[in-house]
Write a protein that holds these residues in place. Sequence first.
Motif, PDB file in Angstrom:
ATOM      1  N   ILE A   1       0.427  -1.345   0.109  1.00 62.83           N
ATOM      2  CA  ILE A   1      -0.243   0.010  -0.563  1.00 62.83           C
ATOM      3  C   ILE A   1       1.237   1.335  -0.091  1.00 62.83           C
ATOM      4  O   ILE A   1       0.308   1.908   0.558  1.00 62.83           O
ATOM      5  N   LYS A   2       2.098   1.244  -0.115  1.00 58.75           N
ATOM      6  CA  LYS A   2       2.948   2.312  -0.339  1.00 58.75           C
ATOM      7  C   LYS A   2       3.568   2.837   0.626  1.00 58.75           C
ATOM      8  O   LYS A   2       4.641   3.995   0.674  1.00 58.75           O
ATOM      9  N   GLY A   3       3.712   2.107   1.760  1.00 61.78           N
ATOM     10  CA  GLY A   3       4.419   2.338   3.002  1.00 61.78           C
ATOM     11  C   GLY A   3       5.199   1.824   3.795  1.00 61.78           C
ATOM     12  O   GLY A   3       6.426   1.537   1.966  1.00 61.78           O
ATOM     13  N   ARG A   4       6.632   2.199   3.920  1.00 64.52           N
ATOM     14  CA  ARG A   4       7.318   2.050   4.678  1.00 64.52           C
ATOM     15  C   ARG A   4       7.683   0.277   4.598  1.00 64.52           C
ATOM     16  O   ARG A   4       9.071   0.350   4.726  1.00 64.52           O
ATOM     17  N   GLY A   5       6.861  -0.716   4.916  1.00 59.82           N
ATOM     18  CA  GLY A   5       7.534  -1.422   4.938  1.00 59.82           C
ATOM     19  C   GLY A   5       7.234  -2.558   6.144  1.00 59.82           C
ATOM     20  O   GLY A   5       8.733  -2.679   6.973  1.00 59.82           O
ATOM     21  N   ILE A   6       7.246  -1.315   7.330  1.00 61.78           N
ATOM     22  CA  ILE A   6       7.657  -1.396   8.383  1.00 61.78           C
ATOM     23  C   ILE A   6       6.325  -2.348   9.574  1.00 61.78           C
ATOM     24  O   ILE A   6       5.114  -1.912   9.338  1.00 61.78           O
ATOM     25  N   LEU A   7       6.853  -2.754  10.343  1.00 59.97           N
ATOM     26  CA  LEU A   7       5.415  -3.808  11.300  1.00 59.97           C
ATOM     27  C   LEU A   7       5.866  -2.370  12.697  1.00 59.97           C
ATOM     28  O   LEU A   7       6.957  -2.602  13.464  1.00 59.97           O
ATOM     29  N   LEU A   8       4.638  -2.367  12.992  1.00 56.75           N
ATOM     30  CA  LEU A   8       4.996  -1.417  13.993  1.00 56.75           C
ATOM     31  C   LEU A   8       5.910  -1.612  15.364  1.00 56.75           C
ATOM     32  O   LEU A   8       6.497  -1.737  15.864  1.00 56.75           O
TER      33      LEU A   8
END
Length: 360
Positions: A153-160
């Motif tokens: 979804i174009k986010g940073r690819g981070i698992l919070l």
Amino acid sequence: MKIGIPKEIKNNENRVGMTPAGVFALTKQNHKVYVQSTAGIGSGFFDEDYQEVGATILPTIEDIYNQSEMIVKVKEPIAEEYGLIKENQIVFTYFHFASSQPLTEAMIKSKAICIAYETVEDEEGTLPLLTPMSEVAGRMSVQQGAKYLEKPIKGRGILLGGVPGVKPGKVLILGAGVVGVQAAKMAAGLGAHVTIMDINMKRLRYVNDVLPNHVVTDFSSEYSIRKHIKDHDLIIGGVLLKGGKAPKLITRDMLKEMRPGTVVVDVAVDQGGCFETTKATTHEDPTYIIDDVVHYCVANMPGAVPYTSTIALTNVTLSYILKLANFGWEKACEKDKTLAKGLNIVKGEIVYDELVGIFD
């Protein structure tokens, strides 16, 4: 009194103005309640549920407005409803007039009694009818932000929350009010590193006392905001000015200081938003990207969880609805100064101070 509950027609708004339990409380006191057919279905309440507690089901929204002395809604009327509202009709709902000149002008023209949930204010300065939806939106802001940080979804690819051996994501929350505290609880619960900012030291002390150690506080200023946005993955705007427009804390030029794929969630969008690049979106098309920063600016976030939201809303609005129904708006507002604060536009006149001159 004759009370009408129309079906919400704003895009992807599944909440309804009242639960069957609320209707039962009104009909038990001999008030007539009209519910538009299928109005509650999105929240899990069916026409039969309302009929069982004494409501009359009407087929169209026009029937609801024509038959009712008071309209109880969730969201502000949209353009298709402007012409349905009658002179002297009470409309009790979230209005957020400060963010919409067309709505304000239409309600002035209608000469209705417009009582806004979001400005009903008690002696302590809290907003009892805004609080439950702020709680929902605050918690949802992290839920949605975590999702939009995903790479597809174009986010940073981070698992919070990170995993062993990988540090957690970083969440920046602007505003330590109801939205901010609830967002911080959710983000902390996921294991994220959380920074919450405000200019109210009393609120920051409260956050420091009640939230875990990995939620840190910082006094809000443009300098400190610019510093934090450079290394935070999710930025949540939860700033509120009662009845007024939200301040623009994140300007367009700041986006270039954020890392590509950073997600910003503007919970203040109903009040115009606290990011300069905010534009209202819907659950149907919730995000857009500017300068590689993902913006989530849905104007009715609690509408995505309508069962929870409708019950939470009726829990707090019902006592005021009963006062309006039992005494009429004038006497009810005389008796209850908290309710009186909800008066925004009365018979064509703006009566809420924060709105006067806002569109001049």
